[in-house]
Design a protein around this motif. Sequence first.
Motif, PDB file in Angstrom:
ATOM      1  N   UNK A  10      -7.271  -0.138   2.441  1.00  0.00           N
ATOM      2  CA  UNK A  10      -5.979   0.232   3.031  1.00  0.00           C
ATOM      3  C   UNK A  10      -5.889  -0.270   4.464  1.00  0.00           C
ATOM      4  N   UNK A  11      -6.950  -0.046   5.235  1.00  0.00           N
ATOM      5  CA  UNK A  11      -6.915  -0.442   6.640  1.00  0.00           C
ATOM      6  C   UNK A  11      -6.804  -1.954   6.790  1.00  0.00           C
ATOM      7  N   UNK A  12      -7.571  -2.706   5.994  1.00  0.00           N
ATOM      8  CA  UNK A  12      -7.509  -4.176   6.049  1.00  0.00           C
ATOM      9  C   UNK A  12      -6.112  -4.650   5.679  1.00  0.00           C
ATOM     10  N   UNK A  23       2.651  -3.392   4.398  1.00  0.00           N
ATOM     11  CA  UNK A  23       1.371  -3.025   3.802  1.00  0.00           C
ATOM     12  C   UNK A  23       1.569  -2.027   2.668  1.00  0.00           C
ATOM     13  N   UNK A  24       2.481  -1.058   2.860  1.00  0.00           N
ATOM     14  CA  UNK A  24       2.746  -0.071   1.817  1.00  0.00           C
ATOM     15  C   UNK A  24       3.299  -0.743   0.563  1.00  0.00           C
ATOM     16  N   UNK A  25       4.160  -1.739   0.750  1.00  0.00           N
ATOM     17  CA  UNK A  25       4.715  -2.474  -0.382  1.00  0.00           C
ATOM     18  C   UNK A  25       3.624  -3.260  -1.109  1.00  0.00           C
ATOM     19  N   UNK A  26       2.739  -3.886  -0.345  1.00  0.00           N
ATOM     20  CA  UNK A  26       1.644  -4.646  -0.945  1.00  0.00           C
ATOM     21  C   UNK A  26       0.715  -3.745  -1.746  1.00  0.00           C
ATOM     22  N   UNK A  32       4.838   6.788   3.928  1.00  0.00           N
ATOM     23  CA  UNK A  32       4.417   8.051   4.540  1.00  0.00           C
ATOM     24  C   UNK A  32       2.966   8.375   4.184  1.00  0.00           C
ATOM     25  N   UNK A  33       2.569   8.064   2.939  1.00  0.00           N
ATOM     26  CA  UNK A  33       1.191   8.314   2.523  1.00  0.00           C
ATOM     27  C   UNK A  33       0.233   7.405   3.279  1.00  0.00           C
ATOM     28  N   UNK A  34       0.649   6.174   3.502  1.00  0.00           N
ATOM     29  CA  UNK A  34      -0.205   5.232   4.225  1.00  0.00           C
ATOM     30  C   UNK A  34      -0.330   5.638   5.689  1.00  0.00           C
ATOM     31  N   UNK A  35       0.758   6.098   6.267  1.00  0.00           N
ATOM     32  CA  UNK A  35       0.730   6.558   7.652  1.00  0.00           C
ATOM     33  C   UNK A  35      -0.184   7.775   7.795  1.00  0.00           C
ATOM     34  N   UNK A  36      -0.131   8.679   6.798  1.00  0.00           N
ATOM     35  CA  UNK A  36      -1.014   9.849   6.801  1.00  0.00           C
ATOM     36  C   UNK A  36      -2.471   9.419   6.676  1.00  0.00           C
ATOM     37  N   UNK A  37      -2.713   8.404   5.849  1.00  0.00           N
ATOM     38  CA  UNK A  37      -4.068   7.881   5.677  1.00  0.00           C
ATOM     39  C   UNK A  37      -4.628   7.381   7.006  1.00  0.00           C
ATOM     40  N   UNK A  38      -3.824   6.645   7.769  1.00  0.00           N
ATOM     41  CA  UNK A  38      -4.278   6.120   9.057  1.00  0.00           C
ATOM     42  C   UNK A  38      -4.587   7.262  10.018  1.00  0.00           C
ATOM     43  N   UNK A  39      -3.706   8.251  10.058  1.00  0.00           N
ATOM     44  CA  UNK A  39      -3.915   9.389  10.962  1.00  0.00           C
ATOM     45  C   UNK A  39      -5.209  10.132  10.612  1.00  0.00           C
TER      46      UNK A  39
END
Length: 320
Positions: A10-12, A23-26, A32-39
């Motif tokens: 996910x981070x890469x 990135x979320x589309x890819x 929102x889930x990806x943003x939560x993952x980063x946090x």
Amino acid sequence: MALGLRQIRYFIAIADAGVLSRAAETLNIAQSALSHHVATLEADLGVKLLERRPRGIALTPAGRRLYEHGSAVLASLGKAEEDVRTYNEAATGPVSLGLSHTAIAMVALDLMKAVRKHSPGVHLTIIEALSPALIERVLSGTVDLALAYNPPRDARLDVEWLHEEDLFLVGHPSLIGRSSGPIAFSAIPQKSVLGLTPLPASRAIIQTQVLRNQIVPSPTLEVDSLSALRMALEAGLGCAILSRATVLADIAAEKYHARRIVDPALSRSLALVALADRPQTKAFLEVRNTVTEVVRAAVNERRWPAKGSERQRRRPGPAV
């Protein structure tokens, strides 16, 4: 949350996309889930990884480190998967090989021919760079193998020593003298030596900083390109400290002259370098064996001058 493969992927993906929505589309997950993952990842690691900017995101210094480590992990995983899938088959898959400028001139063509002949399923990528840059790329996982000079002592590296070369003062006879005999280090002409300024490169040329500081380089010209350096040498714009192998064809064509350096004698050592803990796929092992065989053949057949070869060549024969 432990740092796992999903978190790394996910981070890469975020870093490569540069925009969270892309990135979320890819990844085919909600932004929102990806943003939560980063946090969550930043909270677990205790460092800031991304900076949000008007036109996307940028990596922090800690984020760049994670990107480098993560890229190496994913590259190793991909190679491991490929190796397991093809374990009982002929060697296949990609192998990247870094070569110094001298190695390009001495063995690049032989290597390409040998790999194509003996390992036709291998996709070989050749990268040319100075030795310090090649070592950095091996450590980052972006190059699998490298023929490099004077690699550092580093537990992360697997180093196989293959060759040692004398170093010569190379230049126009009007600068370095017309004698074919050796030249003392103290006699190297001051303010005429090119190619000393970039420290990592000169570390592979002159073994100690003490010796390097005894040479006054050209005050008007600095060259960090082998092609440009050869032109400058031929034009008599300066001299350089090189192995004969680096400019063997030019010396044979008498474009300029070479004299072995003595008092102290200088040399450099060539090694085949890889990561000590990298997965050794069939393709990797075959290419590694091929590189070793090709280099040793070039040395044994005296196509690649070795340390002491100049002295042996000039040694007088027995009286008759």
